[in-house]
Design an enzyme around this catalytic site. Structure first.
Site, PDB file in Angstrom:
ATOM      1  N   SER A  73      43.545  31.803  32.456  1.00 14.82           N
ATOM      2  CA  SER A  73      44.061  33.288  32.010  1.00 14.82           C
ATOM      3  C   SER A  73      43.955  33.448  30.501  1.00 14.82           C
ATOM      4  O   SER A  73      44.437  32.040  30.041  1.00 14.82           O
ATOM      5  CB  SER A  73      45.337  33.719  32.801  1.00 14.82           C
ATOM      6  OG  SER A  73      45.642  34.674  32.149  1.00 14.82           O
ATOM      7  N   TYR A  96      53.659  32.185  35.535  1.00 16.55           N
ATOM      8  CA  TYR A  96      52.230  32.301  35.684  1.00 16.55           C
ATOM      9  C   TYR A  96      51.458  31.584  34.554  1.00 16.55           C
ATOM     10  O   TYR A  96      50.566  30.877  34.619  1.00 16.55           O
ATOM     11  CB  TYR A  96      52.070  33.724  35.928  1.00 16.55           C
ATOM     12  CG  TYR A  96      50.233  34.026  36.104  1.00 16.55           C
ATOM     13  CD1 TYR A  96      49.895  34.123  37.179  1.00 16.55           C
ATOM     14  CD2 TYR A  96      49.777  34.560  34.771  1.00 16.55           C
ATOM     15  CE1 TYR A  96      48.353  34.369  37.377  1.00 16.55           C
ATOM     16  CE2 TYR A  96      48.442  34.805  34.902  1.00 16.55           C
ATOM     17  CZ  TYR A  96      47.743  34.747  36.048  1.00 16.55           C
ATOM     18  OH  TYR A  96      46.361  34.972  36.053  1.00 16.55           O
TER      19      TYR A  96
HETATM   20  P1  NAP Z   1      43.630  38.647  43.989  1.00 18.36           P
HETATM   21  O1  NAP Z   1      42.802  39.620  44.408  1.00 18.36           O
HETATM   22  O2  NAP Z   1      45.071  38.810  44.084  1.00 18.36           O
HETATM   23  O3  NAP Z   1      43.314  37.440  44.866  1.00 18.36           O
HETATM   24  C1  NAP Z   1      43.964  36.114  44.960  1.00 18.36           C
HETATM   25  C2  NAP Z   1      43.577  35.584  46.118  1.00 18.36           C
HETATM   26  O4  NAP Z   1      44.427  34.386  46.235  1.00 18.36           O
HETATM   27  C3  NAP Z   1      43.877  36.346  47.458  1.00 18.36           C
HETATM   28  O5  NAP Z   1      42.550  36.052  48.421  1.00 18.36           O
HETATM   29  C4  NAP Z   1      44.899  35.795  48.086  1.00 18.36           C
HETATM   30  O6  NAP Z   1      45.340  35.946  49.498  1.00 18.36           O
HETATM   31  C5  NAP Z   1      45.099  34.228  47.672  1.00 18.36           C
HETATM   32  N1  NAP Z   1      46.353  33.562  47.465  1.00 18.36           N
HETATM   33  C6  NAP Z   1      47.240  33.942  46.866  1.00 18.36           C
HETATM   34  N2  NAP Z   1      48.316  32.976  47.433  1.00 18.36           N
HETATM   35  C7  NAP Z   1      47.961  32.430  48.181  1.00 18.36           C
HETATM   36  C8  NAP Z   1      48.503  31.366  48.918  1.00 18.36           C
HETATM   37  N3  NAP Z   1      49.899  31.110  48.770  1.00 18.36           N
HETATM   38  N4  NAP Z   1      47.708  30.590  49.838  1.00 18.36           N
HETATM   39  C9  NAP Z   1      46.372  31.243  49.950  1.00 18.36           C
HETATM   40  N5  NAP Z   1      46.038  31.928  49.311  1.00 18.36           N
HETATM   41  C10 NAP Z   1      46.765  32.510  48.448  1.00 18.36           C
HETATM   42  O7  NAP Z   1      43.507  38.116  42.734  1.00 18.36           O
HETATM   43  P2  NAP Z   1      42.072  37.759  41.575  1.00 18.36           P
HETATM   44  O8  NAP Z   1      42.448  38.828  40.450  1.00 18.36           O
HETATM   45  O9  NAP Z   1      41.098  37.726  42.266  1.00 18.36           O
HETATM   46  O10 NAP Z   1      42.627  36.520  41.125  1.00 18.36           O
HETATM   47  C11 NAP Z   1      41.758  35.373  41.174  1.00 18.36           C
HETATM   48  C12 NAP Z   1      41.923  34.275  40.050  1.00 18.36           C
HETATM   49  O11 NAP Z   1      41.734  34.999  38.822  1.00 18.36           O
HETATM   50  C13 NAP Z   1      43.413  33.940  39.898  1.00 18.36           C
HETATM   51  O12 NAP Z   1      43.542  32.483  39.782  1.00 18.36           O
HETATM   52  C14 NAP Z   1      44.092  34.699  38.643  1.00 18.36           C
HETATM   53  O13 NAP Z   1      44.978  34.069  38.234  1.00 18.36           O
HETATM   54  C15 NAP Z   1      42.800  34.787  37.962  1.00 18.36           C
HETATM   55  N6  NAP Z   1      42.706  35.678  37.034  1.00 18.36           N
HETATM   56  C16 NAP Z   1      42.594  37.131  37.221  1.00 18.36           C
HETATM   57  C17 NAP Z   1      42.423  37.988  36.281  1.00 18.36           C
HETATM   58  C18 NAP Z   1      42.250  39.516  36.587  1.00 18.36           C
HETATM   59  O14 NAP Z   1      42.445  40.219  35.683  1.00 18.36           O
HETATM   60  N7  NAP Z   1      42.008  39.792  38.006  1.00 18.36           N
HETATM   61  C19 NAP Z   1      42.634  37.856  35.081  1.00 18.36           C
HETATM   62  C20 NAP Z   1      42.809  36.521  34.587  1.00 18.36           C
HETATM   63  C21 NAP Z   1      42.741  35.738  35.571  1.00 18.36           C
HETATM   64  P3  NAP Z   1      45.694  36.876  50.231  1.00 18.36           P
HETATM   65  O15 NAP Z   1      44.802  38.184  49.587  1.00 18.36           O
HETATM   66  O16 NAP Z   1      45.721  36.913  51.605  1.00 18.36           O
HETATM   67  O17 NAP Z   1      47.077  37.337  49.632  1.00 18.36           O
END
Ligand code: NAP
Length: 265
Positions: free
Chosen positions: A164, A177
């Protein structure tokens, strides 16, 4: 020597966009039930990969399974698992199961993360600090160490961590985070150098940048999500990095937004 920096204009994603680009590659994705991980699961399956999907919520993984069955001839293996509970022993058990089923591993997309609270370091709850570090960082280390031996048999092994912007420059109130993402960058760089001359495994970080997802909505509740790219918009780049076409790069922190069509046009 592999390239350790990149110029987005020099990178052609098109070769990797054929249906067979990941044919028969065996790939583990964490956080595959939602957001970016779900989009990667659908895209990699469409490109011919055999997937092992790890996620917290079984019903979400089952929904992804159904979608994959409808668009590809592969059937993913689902591993519903709370990464907050993952140990090195569990990671080794997962490796044994993958070895039994496939005999090797070609890709590991370490994507699952939790946001934790947005509050000052002075007030950050210690138990939440531990959870964020465990899910975002420690579980990635356990899976990497546990699965690495299986990846040594791969022609084009990939370990892709997810970071990130707040893991590259500290920002107030992003707490555990942000720190977990700084550490993820360090883990990736250390591993990339260790593997550079001893294997064909290539190791990277991807910063997706602002992307429409549950986590983004949690972090920026006042933001208009329709102004953000969808997880699927990033998949040409994710597929490229997972494919053999990116073999000349190693140890890079990529910004996925550099590869969105309107950014490069
Ligand atoms: P998201 O929609 O919240 O998806 C996160 C996924 O991780 C979900 O499927 C969640 O499962 C799973 N997860 C969370 N805690 C878990 C645990 N304890 N055990 C197993 N699975 C777990 O978020 P996203 O935006 O797609 O994020 C994906 C990655 O991109 C992350 O590493 C995030 O830090 C990074 N990122 C995202 C953004 C953005 O703007 N979206 C920006 C920078 C970085 P559940 O759905 O079952 O809870």
């Amino acid at each position: 020597m592999n390239a350790t920096t990149y110029d987005p204009k020099q990178i052609d994603l098109n070769n990797a966009q054929t249906d067979g680009a990941l044919k028969d590659a065996v790939i583990v994705i964490t956080g595959a039930g939602d957001g970016i991980g779900r989009a990667a699961a659908l895209d990699f399956a469409r490109a011919g990969a055999h997937l092992v999907l790890i996620g917290r919520t079984q019903s979400k993984l089952e929904a992804v399974y159904d979608e994959i069955e409808a668009i590809s001839s592969t059937q993913p293996i689902l591993l519903p698992f709370d990464l907050n509970e993952l140990s090195i022993d569990n990671a080794q058990d997962i490796a044994v199961a993958i070895e039994r089923e496939f005999g090797r591993l070609d890709g590991l997309l370490l994507n699952a993360s939790v946001l934790g609270s947005k509050m000052s370091i002075a007030q950050y709850p210690a138990n939440q600090w531990q959870e964020v570090m465990q899910v975002n960082l420690n579980s990635a280390f356990y899976l990497t160490q546990g699965l690495l031996p299986l990846m040594q048999h791969s022609e084009n092994g990939r370990i892709i961590f997810t970071t990130s912007s707040v893991g590259r420059r500290g920002r107030a109130y992003w707490g555990a985070y942000a720190v977990s993402k700084f550490a993820t960058e360090g883990l990736m760089q250390t591993l990339a150098e260790e593997l550079e001359n001893t294997s064909r495994i290539r190791t990277h970080c991807i910063n997706p940048g602002g992307t429409r997802s549950n986590m983004r909505a949690l972090a920026y509740p006042a933001e208009d999500p329709t102004k953000l790219p969808l997880p699927a918009d990033h998949m040409p780049f994710y597929r490229y990095l997972m494919s053999a076409y990116s073999q000349a790069y190693n140890g890079i922190s990529w910004d996925a937004r550099d590869f969105l069509p309107d950014v490069n046009s």
